[in-house]
Design an enzyme around this catalytic site. Structure first.
Site, PDB file in Angstrom:
ATOM      1  CG  ASP A 134      -2.753  -8.258   0.743  1.00  0.00           C
ATOM      2  OD1 ASP A 134      -2.173  -9.004   1.414  1.00  0.00           O
ATOM      3  OD2 ASP A 134      -3.872  -7.624   0.805  1.00  0.00           O
ATOM      4  CG  HIS A 158      -2.445  -0.716   0.948  1.00  0.00           C
ATOM      5  ND1 HIS A 158      -3.314  -1.233  -0.122  1.00  0.00           N
ATOM      6  CD2 HIS A 158      -2.602  -2.005   2.149  1.00  0.00           C
ATOM      7  CE1 HIS A 158      -3.456  -2.011   0.761  1.00  0.00           C
ATOM      8  NE2 HIS A 158      -3.090  -3.118   1.434  1.00  0.00           N
TER       9      HIS A 158
END
Length: 309
Positions: free
Chosen positions: A162, A125
């Site tokens: 993910d 992220h």
């Protein structure tokens, strides 16, 4: 064929508040699972400390220096709503960077067939100038760029399974034709990016969003129709996996229904591509996974597949 496992105790010293899902017990669970006798043939190394030069392969120096400078002497510092720094965070994050680069070194020089860097905090992220979503430095992106700069890899493919979209990796490589970023993830879900229409400046961003409740069949279909063919056609010199295990049915932060064999299957499919394209070279980097049982069993299935077990 040999598989390398990279860990470091600094990962346990990145502390988060009670009840926070991204906690040191995640690494303890993975390490305990990989102590089983089935993994006795793993080569095991401690992660090197990453350097500022490695961080700045994907993050501007002033951003990296600001993260280092924000390290508290005690207590916790809030970076965003769910991302916090403790006194051990910078050391853990730098060892995550170092472990990713070390895995690339070992794989690209042929000393091992593939590698799994089991470290925290996760990284996918983290955008070029923004820490978020539990992440500070983007280890998978740094691994890809390091392989290019240090080892002359022309093309690197990153597959991110993910359950949360790797907005940071996508942002870093949005206008880079030499890195393919392919992701399957749940939508709508944090961080809100990852629509199939997001393709990058050169068509090298490939998103295959899934929906709440989807399980093995839909995941495997997305991999076989949208992602794996693109990776194979890209003919990468290295494949990097952003290996989050929060698409597991037990995970508390998402709503997909994958099981351990799905991660083993996806690993094997990538290994088939790697065998044809890049002498089997794969570097896998731990991302999310917040149910300890689902995480540990899925990571074990992934590593067993890497070992060609």
């Amino acid at each position: 064929m040999t598989t390398l496992l990279i860990t470091h105790p600094s990962s346990l010293r990145h502390e988060t508040p009670p009840g926070h899902p991204e906690r040191p017990d995640r690494l303890r669970a993975v390490e305990a699972a990989l102590e089983d006798e089935r993994f006795s043939s793993l080569i095991r190394e401690s992660a090197a400390l990453g350097t500022l030069d490695q961080v700045t392969l994907c993050h501007p120096r002033d951003f990296a220096e600001a993260i280092l400078a924000a390290s508290p002497e005690s207590g916790l510092v809030q970076v965003d709503a769910d991302t916090l720094m403790s006194p051990g965070t910078v050391d853990a994050a730098l060892h995550g960077v170092g472990g990713a680069a070390q895995a690339v070194d070992e794989v690209m020089t042929g000393r091992v067939a593939n590698a799994f860097s089991a470290m925290r905090p996760p990284g996918h992220h983290a955008e070029s100038v923004k820490a978020m979503g539990f992440c500070f430095f983007n280890n998978a992106a740094i691994a890809a760029r390091y392989a290019q700069r240090r080892h002359g890899a022309e093309r690197v493919a990153i597959l991110d399974w993910d359950v949360h979209h790797g907005n940071g990796t996508q942002e870093i490589f949005w206008d880079d034709a030499s890195v393919l970023y392919a992701s399957t993830h749940e939508m709508p879900l944090y961080p809100g990016t990852g629509a199939a229409s997001e393709r990058g400046q050169h068509g090298t961003i490939v998103n295959a969003p899934l929906h709440a409740g989807d399980g093995s069949e839909v995941f495997r279909e997305a991999m076989e129709t949208a992602l794996l063919p693109r990776i194979a056609a890209f003919r990468p010199d290295l494949i990097v996996i952003s290996a989050g295990f929060d698409a597991h049915w037990r995970d508390p932060l998402a709503n997909l229904n994958l099981k351990e064999p799905d991660f083993a299957w996806a690993t094997q499919k990538l290994m088939e591509i790697a065998d044809r394209s890049c002498a089997g070279r794969i570097v896998s980097i731990l991302e999310g996974g917040y149910d300890l049982q689902g995480l540990s069993r899925s990571a074990a299935a992934h590593v067993m597949a890497l070992m060609r077990g």
